[in-house]
Scaffold this motif. Structure first.
Motif, PDB file in Angstrom:
ATOM      1  N   MET A  24       0.812  -1.223   0.000  1.00  0.00           N
ATOM      2  CA  MET A  24       0.000   0.000   0.000  1.00  0.00           C
ATOM      3  C   MET A  24       0.840   1.266   0.000  1.00  0.00           C
ATOM      4  O   MET A  24       0.318   2.364  -0.164  1.00  0.00           O
ATOM      5  N   SER A  81      -7.057   2.943   0.162  1.00  0.00           N
ATOM      6  CA  SER A  81      -6.269   2.075  -0.709  1.00  0.00           C
ATOM      7  C   SER A  81      -7.188   1.061  -1.348  1.00  0.00           C
ATOM      8  O   SER A  81      -8.153   0.585  -0.730  1.00  0.00           O
ATOM      9  N   SER A  82      -6.901   0.717  -2.594  1.00  0.00           N
ATOM     10  CA  SER A  82      -7.679  -0.321  -3.267  1.00  0.00           C
ATOM     11  C   SER A  82      -7.537  -1.659  -2.552  1.00  0.00           C
ATOM     12  O   SER A  82      -8.364  -2.553  -2.730  1.00  0.00           O
ATOM     13  N   ALA A  83      -6.498  -1.791  -1.747  1.00  0.00           N
ATOM     14  CA  ALA A  83      -6.296  -3.025  -0.996  1.00  0.00           C
ATOM     15  C   ALA A  83      -7.289  -3.175   0.160  1.00  0.00           C
ATOM     16  O   ALA A  83      -7.429  -4.264   0.715  1.00  0.00           O
ATOM     17  N   TYR A  84      -7.974  -2.086   0.502  1.00  0.00           N
ATOM     18  CA  TYR A  84      -9.037  -2.136   1.512  1.00  0.00           C
ATOM     19  C   TYR A  84     -10.134  -1.185   1.044  1.00  0.00           C
ATOM     20  O   TYR A  84     -10.194  -0.033   1.457  1.00  0.00           O
ATOM     21  N   PRO A  85     -11.006  -1.682   0.156  1.00  0.00           N
ATOM     22  CA  PRO A  85     -11.954  -0.813  -0.552  1.00  0.00           C
ATOM     23  C   PRO A  85     -12.845  -0.010   0.393  1.00  0.00           C
ATOM     24  O   PRO A  85     -13.220  -0.485   1.471  1.00  0.00           O
ATOM     25  N   THR A  86     -13.187   1.185  -0.030  1.00  0.00           N
ATOM     26  CA  THR A  86     -14.082   2.029   0.780  1.00  0.00           C
ATOM     27  C   THR A  86     -15.550   1.746   0.478  1.00  0.00           C
ATOM     28  O   THR A  86     -16.421   2.115   1.260  1.00  0.00           O
ATOM     29  N   ASP A  87     -15.827   1.102  -0.655  1.00  0.00           N
ATOM     30  CA  ASP A  87     -17.205   0.703  -0.947  1.00  0.00           C
ATOM     31  C   ASP A  87     -17.691  -0.262   0.134  1.00  0.00           C
ATOM     32  O   ASP A  87     -17.031  -1.269   0.414  1.00  0.00           O
ATOM     33  N   GLN A  90     -17.849  -4.085  -0.816  1.00  0.00           N
ATOM     34  CA  GLN A  90     -16.527  -4.675  -1.039  1.00  0.00           C
ATOM     35  C   GLN A  90     -15.744  -4.769   0.269  1.00  0.00           C
ATOM     36  O   GLN A  90     -15.061  -5.764   0.532  1.00  0.00           O
ATOM     37  N   ARG A  91     -15.841  -3.738   1.083  1.00  0.00           N
ATOM     38  CA  ARG A  91     -15.139  -3.768   2.372  1.00  0.00           C
ATOM     39  C   ARG A  91     -15.692  -4.873   3.266  1.00  0.00           C
ATOM     40  O   ARG A  91     -14.926  -5.553   3.976  1.00  0.00           O
ATOM     41  N   ASP A 159      -8.739  -7.870  -7.813  1.00  0.00           N
ATOM     42  CA  ASP A 159      -7.738  -6.971  -7.240  1.00  0.00           C
ATOM     43  C   ASP A 159      -7.192  -7.530  -5.934  1.00  0.00           C
ATOM     44  O   ASP A 159      -7.916  -8.173  -5.152  1.00  0.00           O
ATOM     45  N   THR A 161      -6.170  -7.494  -2.186  1.00  0.00           N
ATOM     46  CA  THR A 161      -6.623  -6.802  -0.970  1.00  0.00           C
ATOM     47  C   THR A 161      -5.820  -7.299   0.220  1.00  0.00           C
ATOM     48  O   THR A 161      -5.066  -8.278   0.122  1.00  0.00           O
TER      49      THR A 161
END
Length: 488
Positions: A24, A81-87, A90-91, A159, A161
């Motif tokens: 990240m 970070s895309s590694a822990y999505p804010t959506d 997805q989160r 992706d 995560t």
């Protein structure tokens, strides 16, 4: 404030945190806490983590004592970070897999780690009954993951995560854990994909070394560190002065260290994270004109300025000095004040500037412009370039992620008309040294010697060293070191 990590990087839960934070790009400082020595059980550590477990992290008064929570916090601290999505959906999926790992997957893999690895370290035989009893449970869990990976490339979609790092870490020694992976082909495919991630490769290299799986190429060589003195300044005189006789001179702590071949990871190193980076740089400057200082400044300086500007994305680059280094100059006295651009390779662990001397040099060089320039990001970058293939006395760099600021202290440079400052370094067994053997004139190394942005790598320790693999008749090393300032 930079995140402080209390870790032993060879342990499962510490490994996942290091790999995820590196992936990240989250800055951190390592506070090495030796698990085998029980340093996580001390009263001092209990103030941070009363559970006496690793890892832990602190940030501006907050202590985080669970590995998955550290990854989650780091992602949010990093501005997302895309590694822990804010959506939210997805989160939620990532969180589900993090809980799945912590509630059962870790424990099942740990049985194999204990029986097939840790007991062997203690000269104990694995308990085959324990392993046989655990296999149905491991396969039950593994088939859940295997089915998921039959539908997605990574654990939660296409992706990477933090769930991937969390779930891979308990298997990080799968070759000698003897996990029954032959029954879960999708997991085998996924492991191969994870092993291609540079952040995983770099963290796994440390684990492999600790457990005797290290394929890393390195040499053992002596580097000259400096002992810190409470009662005397560490200083060097560049002119004849009787005070030099009583000075505490640098380089009084010779230490044998491992210096790792960096070629396999050449694309991973970054001057903003590790303090150095390797690049192709094919100069048009004539090979036989390096002694012509006027021509060097007229023809080579602009070429270097453009190269640095394009490489690091600076708005402006100033080239202000250079040094030609050859072993032929080794007999030249340090106090020789003539032809100061001609020097021998420096066999001292050092960095060229300090927190104070960097801004001061900007003011000395740029006068009325300095205040405005210093109000924005400024970085001093040395460009180290061989003039021919380097077959002896190569340059080694200390990875900044292994050298906290406490390892640096000031060296005062006494000139006839001024006093300058460098950093020298005290020895630490945690330092990781890197070099690029057999570099030629078509490559260069960028060294970060000062950085105003405290969230980036700021000062890289470096030194020339005697390579024990060099041939006795190897030609003298010849290189040019160009000092630049990048303004952003």
């Amino acid at each position: 404030m930079v995140l402080q990590l209390y870790i032993d990087p060879a342990s499962v839960n510490c490994h996942k945190v290091v790999a995820a934070l590196d992936y990240m790009g989250t800055p951190y400082e390592i506070k090495h806490t030796d698990y085998m020595k029980g340093e996580h059980k001390t009263a001092e550590y209990a103030k941070i983590n009363p559970n006496a477990t690793l890892p832990s992290a602190t940030d501006d008064g907050v202590a985080i004592t669970q590995s998955n929570a550290i990854m989650q916090y780091a992602a949010d601290k990093n501005g997302g970070s895309s590694a822990y999505p804010t959506d939210p959906k997805q989160r939620a999926l990532v969180n589900c897999w993090l809980h799945w790992e912590a509630s059962g997957w870790f424990r099942s893999n740990y049985v194999y780690l204990v029986e097939n690895i840790l007991k062997g370290i203690s000269s104990m035989a694995p308990d085959q009954e324990t392993l046989a009893a655990e296999e149905p449970n491991w396969l039950k869990l593994a088939n859940v993951l295997n089915d998921q990976l039959g539908k997605t490339k990574y654990v939660v979609g296409d992706d990477i995560t933090i769930a991937d790092f969390a779930i891979m870490a308990p298997m990080h020694l799968y070759q000698i854990q003897k996990l029954p992976l032959d029954k879960v082909p999708n997991i085998q495919r996924w492991i191969g994909d994870i092993e291609k991630i540079p952040a995983w490769q770099s963290s796994q290299a440390y684990v492999n070394k600790v457990f005797g799986l290290d394929s890393d190429r390195y040499v053992r060589a002596t580097l000259n560190y400096t002992k810190y003195s409470d009662d005397r300044s560490t200083e060097v005189y560049f002119y004849e002065d009787e005070r030099a006789a009583d000075a505490h001179h640098p380089g009084d702590d010779a230490q044998e260290v491992s210096i790792h071949d960096g070629w396999d990871r050449k694309g991973e190193y970054s001057e903003d994270k590790h303090g150095f980076s390797l690049h192709e740089f094919k100069s048009t400057y004539p090979r036989d004109k390096w002694q012509d200082e006027t021509l060097v400044k007229e023809k080579f300086y602009p070429e270097v300025a453009e190269f640095v500007k394009n490489t690091v994305g600076a708005a402006r680059v100033l080239v202000f000095d250079h040094t030609i280094r050859t072993k032929v100059n080794e007999a030249k006295k340090l106090t020789d004040e003539s032809q100061t651009s001609q020097r021998a390779p420096v066999r001292l662990v050092h960095c060229d500037y300090t927190s104070e001397s960097g801004p001061l040099r900007v003011r000395q060089l740029l006068g009325d412009e300095a205040d405005d320039l210093l109000s924005r990001r400024v970085a001093f970058l040395n460009v180290w370039k061989p003039l021919a293939k380097v077959e002896e006395m190569p340059l080694a760099m200390c990875d900044i992620t292994s050298s906290p600021k406490e390892d640096f202290f000031k060296l005062f440079l006494r000139y006839r008309d001024r006093t300058g400052e460098n950093y020298v370094m005290r020895y630490s067994p945690e330092h990781r040294w890197v070099y690029f053997p057999d570099m030629d004139e078509n490559h260069c190394i960028i060294l970060k010697t000062y950085e105003s942005d405290e969230s980036r790598a700021r000062f890289v320790g470096h030194s020339a060293f005697e390579d024990p693999t060099s041939k006795p008749d190897a030609p003298y090393r010849e290189s040019v070191e160009i000092r630049t300032i990048a303004f952003f």
